[in-house]
Scaffold this active site. Structure first.
Site, mmCIF file in Angstrom:
data_model
loop_
_atom_site.group_PDB
_atom_site.id
_atom_site.type_symbol
_atom_site.label_atom_id
_atom_site.label_comp_id
_atom_site.label_asym_id
_atom_site.label_seq_id
_atom_site.Cartn_x
_atom_site.Cartn_y
_atom_site.Cartn_z
ATOM 1 N N THR A 97 0.841 -0.862 0.069
ATOM 2 C CA THR A 97 0.298 0.013 0.240
ATOM 3 C C THR A 97 0.375 1.254 -0.094
ATOM 4 O O THR A 97 1.731 1.678 0.814
ATOM 5 C CB THR A 97 -0.838 -0.066 1.234
ATOM 6 O OG1 THR A 97 -1.566 -1.358 1.060
ATOM 7 C CG2 THR A 97 -1.332 1.310 1.540
ATOM 8 N N LYS A 172 -7.000 1.802 -3.341
ATOM 9 C CA LYS A 172 -7.202 1.375 -1.928
ATOM 10 C C LYS A 172 -6.972 2.500 -1.155
ATOM 11 O O LYS A 172 -7.973 2.345 0.429
ATOM 12 C CB LYS A 172 -5.527 0.510 -2.231
ATOM 13 C CG LYS A 172 -5.187 0.509 -0.303
ATOM 14 C CD LYS A 172 -5.315 -0.881 0.004
ATOM 15 C CE LYS A 172 -5.241 -0.718 2.124
ATOM 16 N NZ LYS A 172 -5.791 -2.087 1.844
ATOM 17 N N LYS A 240 0.226 5.274 7.904
ATOM 18 C CA LYS A 240 0.566 5.670 6.840
ATOM 19 C C LYS A 240 0.012 5.470 5.733
ATOM 20 O O LYS A 240 -0.295 6.868 4.765
ATOM 21 C CB LYS A 240 2.018 3.796 7.061
ATOM 22 C CG LYS A 240 2.394 4.521 5.337
ATOM 23 C CD LYS A 240 1.701 3.260 4.695
ATOM 24 C CE LYS A 240 1.800 1.952 5.243
ATOM 25 N NZ LYS A 240 1.752 1.013 4.458
#
Ligand SMILES: NC(=O)c1ccc[n+]([C@@H]2O[C@H](COP(=O)([O-])OP(=O)(O)OC[C@H]3O[C@@H](n4cnc5c(N)ncnc54)[C@H](OP(=O)(O)O)[C@@H]3O)[C@@H](O)[C@H]2O)c1
Length: 289
Positions: A97, A172, A240
């Site tokens: 990711t 995502k 993050k």
């Protein structure tokens, strides 16, 4: 059977690479901490390589799953990086990711040497990786996606090409934005129920059959009520991811007022020692304030 390489044997990568071996592919692995690669080969067969470049050499499809943008650059670029080991016509799929920026950067570098790069972040967590039931969101061209899909499907319930390079990462981001607000709403509702003196087992059973039902409610509500936050997706990872979302939103003009405040709640959890707690620990802030 395809010759493949898998780079990054973490919580996600280790079982994902295991599904490739179980699917009959010839797998070469690389992991920064070599001990994990040795353990993987002992469990699954195949072989390990001392650098990402050497793992990639000879593989038709290379896959990776590391931490963040910087980690990704460090395994892809440079003399010992994945790209240095790939040849014209090879496909490289990254499951980290990361930002859409790094996805496009790597795609362009790949194009310059005839390598087709797909950004392919996943959803489904550790259990999804172990059970081979991940959802994979891909960005790139159709032809390399179709070549990689049978390999990806060894550990995926669904893999979908969303658009050009970066589209997987953008998808995502939407997933993470939805989760942030949803988990905070769930935490507030459950904390309210506890303060109101309701029987929480009955409450969860009742409302999970109605419009408030969600994956988070089905899988996390009971443990949230018990103050258990020791499994699932870590707060450090979520921060993050939210940072990636907030940066992208500054560029595309989308407003993310709830995601921004939830990010700050997660910062509070980190400062209370909860960096490795899972994302449902938003409940802990409410329960203890
Ligand atoms: N865990 C989840 O539930 C979940 C769910 C969906 C998506 N993701 C995403 O999937 C990715 C991996 O997550 P994870 O839980 O598997 O993480 P993890 O267990 O911390 O594993 C990270 C992997 O990346 C390697 N790595 C990190 N930095 C590196 C560097 N600079 N150079 C070389 N290798 C490096 C690590 O090697 P070492 O073994 O040497 O440390 C390890 O193999 C992340 O982007 C995460 O956001 C995770």
């Amino acid at each position: 059977m395809t010759e493949v390489a898998f780079i990054g044997l973490g919580v996600m990568g280790y079982p994902m690479a295991g599904h490739l071996a179980a699917g009959g592919h010839q797998v070469t692995v690389y992991n920064r901490t070599a001990e994990k690669a040795r353990a993987w080969v002992a469990e699954h067969g195949g072989r390990s390589a001392p650098t990402p470049r050497e793992a990639a050499q000879g593989a038709k499809i290379v896959l990776s799953c590391v931490g963040n943008d910087d980690d990704l650059r460090s395994v892809v670029l440079g003399d010992d990086g994945i790209l240095a080991g790939l040849s014209v016509g090879d496909v490289y799929v990254d499951h980290t990711t990361a930002s859409a920026i790094v996805a496009r950067e790597l795609w362009a570098l790949g194009r310059d040497q005839g390598v087709q790069v797909i950004d392919a972040p996943v959803s489904g967590g550790q259990a999804g990786a172990e059970n081979g039931a991940l959802t994979v969101m891909c960005g790139g061209e159709e032809a390399p996606f179709e070549r990689a899909k049978p390999v990806i499907d060894c550990y995926a319930r669904a893999s979908t090409l969303m658009g050009p390079s970066g589209a997987g990462q953008l998808t995502k981001m939407v997933n993470q934005i939805c989760i942030a607000g949803l988990v905070q709403g769930l935490a507030e509702g459950l904390n309210f129920g506890i303060k109101a003196g309701l029987d929480m087992d009955v409450l969860i059973d009742v409302i999970s059959k109605g419009a408030a039902q969600s994956w988070q409610m089905d899988n996390r509500a009971a443990t949230m009520c018990q103050g258990e936050f020791e499994f699932g997706f870590a707060v450090d990872w979520m921060r993050k991811d939210l940072d990636i979302c907030l940066t992208e939103a500054r560029a595309n003009g989308a407003r993310l007022p709830v995601a921004a405040v939830v990010d700050q709640f997660y910062a509070q959890i980190q400062s209370r020692g909860g960096r490795r707690w899972d994302t449902s620990s938003l409940m802990q802030l409410l329960a203890n304030d």
